[in-house]
Design an enzyme around this catalytic site. Structure first.
Site, PDB file in Angstrom:
ATOM      1  N   MET A   1       0.948  -1.122  -0.190  1.00 16.10           N
ATOM      2  CA  MET A   1       0.308  -0.251  -0.048  1.00 16.10           C
ATOM      3  C   MET A   1       0.750   1.354   0.030  1.00 16.10           C
ATOM      4  O   MET A   1       2.011   1.363   0.666  1.00 16.10           O
ATOM      5  CB  MET A   1      -1.168   0.134   1.199  1.00 16.10           C
ATOM      6  N   HIS A   2       0.397   2.209  -0.945  1.00 13.26           N
ATOM      7  CA  HIS A   2       1.069   3.450  -0.817  1.00 13.26           C
ATOM      8  C   HIS A   2       0.360   4.765  -1.128  1.00 13.26           C
ATOM      9  O   HIS A   2       0.616   5.822  -1.154  1.00 13.26           O
ATOM     10  CB  HIS A   2       2.064   3.372  -1.896  1.00 13.26           C
ATOM     11  N   ARG A   3      -1.097   4.294  -1.428  1.00 14.73           N
ATOM     12  CA  ARG A   3      -1.976   5.562  -1.839  1.00 14.73           C
ATOM     13  C   ARG A   3      -2.118   6.550  -0.707  1.00 14.73           C
ATOM     14  O   ARG A   3      -2.227   6.112   0.660  1.00 14.73           O
ATOM     15  CB  ARG A   3      -3.503   5.067  -2.342  1.00 14.73           C
TER      16      ARG A   3
ATOM     17  N   ARG B   1       6.989   5.812   0.804  1.00 12.97           N
ATOM     18  CA  ARG B   1       6.022   6.785   1.527  1.00 12.97           C
ATOM     19  C   ARG B   1       5.279   6.235   2.692  1.00 12.97           C
ATOM     20  O   ARG B   1       4.891   6.852   3.792  1.00 12.97           O
ATOM     21  CB  ARG B   1       4.939   7.040   0.357  1.00 12.97           C
TER      22      ARG B   1
ATOM     23  N   ASP C   1      -3.472  -1.543  -2.460  1.00 12.85           N
ATOM     24  CA  ASP C   1      -4.299  -0.557  -3.112  1.00 12.85           C
ATOM     25  C   ASP C   1      -3.648   0.073  -4.220  1.00 12.85           C
ATOM     26  O   ASP C   1      -3.924   0.900  -4.861  1.00 12.85           O
ATOM     27  CB  ASP C   1      -4.209   0.570  -1.943  1.00 12.85           C
TER      28      ASP C   1
END
Ligand code: UD1
Length: 367
Positions: free
Chosen positions: A207-209, A242, A286
């Site tokens: 995930m990184h959104r 991130r 994501d």
């Protein structure tokens, strides 16, 4: 054929490399005068260089070395540098892929200089303008001269937006070309052995959104879900920079590290990541690309988003949207974890031949 004026192929961030590599090879085989340009939006070895190696991409002809910054600054810096390159090389066409800031920046520059733009992966829409990628997709598609769509919903979206039919070419999903190219080589990867993983006994988490990892409420809720799922199944979590930065700043990193059976690793190269994916029991993500790869690999994909620009992975694939709430994530995993997708056929033209279709059209279009 080796036309005088070059065409420029743009890459910038991790999800671009696997979309350009097969096209670069097909254009090379047709003797097209092409230049590979890397904006350097992603710059870490594991986010960038390792993909050039794994995908057989050459060292870029031009590297802009832009790096990370706010959206406006990053986009603007790419534009300033890309305009200089266009002035110098006088390209007859620019090919952009996907939906990252580099895609948007180079499209804006080229179209204002009356250089034709071809967009690979056109027409995808999440209908969610809070996603930076959605803005990038809309602007890129509205300015592009040739639009290559991965699935038929892309054609429908573009037609609804008034794009003339003759500009749109349904060519299939070029990422799947790269996926088929790497699958046979997965045996060479040491990653499963290094992490002591057994085939189909672990799930992958990515995930990184911003909607998940910049928001404390959503990030905490996902961590709670992971704490639950970690008790059922081993988890491998290749962490995006991130995500790592925010987990540390929000005080969530220690909790993630303490989840039983979780293996936190850095971002992986293409070969190692696909080796992990090929033998996974499920993916919890994501990402956009993973929804597509999971569909072709027939692995359950539980997507922590409220929408997707790739709806065909739901209607014809293995994907389910669960949002970012703990209960929904847990329910999604518990329901899909043992699903058998053995009989599923991939969507039309997700067949490893998309790059060849695109290259044929490009060759017809250039001088
Ligand atoms: C970008 C793309 C996104 C894509 C994702 C895949 C846009 C708008 N977003 O988001 O569509 O799914 O890449 O990774 O273009 N960082 C590093 N090393 C790097 C690159 C970034 O440490 O090589 C750090 C940056 O300093 C920043 C963070 O990671 O703090 C986010 O990077 P950024 O390039 O802003 O966007 P992504 O979230 O990676």
């Amino acid at each position: 054929m080796n036309s005088e004026k070059p065409i420029i192929l743009v890459v910038g961030a991790r999800p671009n490399y696997m979309k350009i590599a097969p096209l670069y090879a097909e254009l090379e085989a047709r003797g097209v005068n092409q230049k590979l340009l890397d904006t350097g939006q992603h710059y870490d070895e594991e986010m960038s260089k390792v993909f050039f190696r794994d995908l057989g991409l050459p060292v870029p002809d031009i590297s802009l070395g832009i790096g990370s910054d706010s959206h406006a600054t990053q986009t603007a810096r790419i534009m300033v540098e890309f305009e200089k390159i266009c002035n110098k090389l006088d390209p007859q066409m620019v090919i952009v892929v996907g939906d990252v800031n580099s895609t948007l920046a180079c499209t804006l520059v080229a179209s204002k200089m009356n250089i034709r733009v071809a967009h690979v992966e056109a027409g995808l829409r999440s209908w969610d303008r809070k996603m930076p990628e959605e803005i990038n997709r809309i602007v890129t598609d509205s300015l592009s001269d040739i639009l290559f769509t991965p699935s038929i919903d892309g054609d429908q979206n573009l037609i609804k937006e008034g794009v003339p039919k003759e500009k749109i070419h349904f060519v299939g999903n070029i990422m799947i070309d790269s996926l088929f190219g790497i699958l046979d080589k997965c045996e060479e990867s040491e990653i499963l052995r290094k992490l002591s993983l057994t085939d189909f006994e672990y799930g992958i988490v990515t995930m990184h959104r911003p909607s998940n990892v910049d928001n404390l409420g959503n990030f905490s809720s996902i961590v709670e879900a992971l704490e639950h799922v970690g008790r059922i199944c081993k988890l491998v979590f290749p962490m995006h920079p991130r995500t790592e930065k925010n987990a540390r700043n929000m005080g969530l990193m220690v909790r993630i590290e303490q989840i039983p059976g979780i293996e936190i690793i850095g971002p992986q190269g293409y070969l190692d990541f696909m080796a992990l994916m090929k033998s996974a029991k499920f993916v919890l993500t994501d990402s956009g690309g993973l929804q597509e790869e999971a569909t072709v690999l027939k692995i359950p994909c539980i997507t922590m988003r409220d929408n997707t620009e790739r709806p065909i992975t739901i209607s014809e694939g293995t994907n389910r949207l669960v949002g970012s709430k703990k209960e929904e994530i847990i329910n999604g995993i518990e329901e899909l974890i043992n699903e058998d997708y053995g009989d599923l056929s991939p969507p039309k033209y997700w067949d490893g031949q998309a790059a060849s279709r695109i290259a044929d059209i490009i060759v017809e279009e250039i001088e």
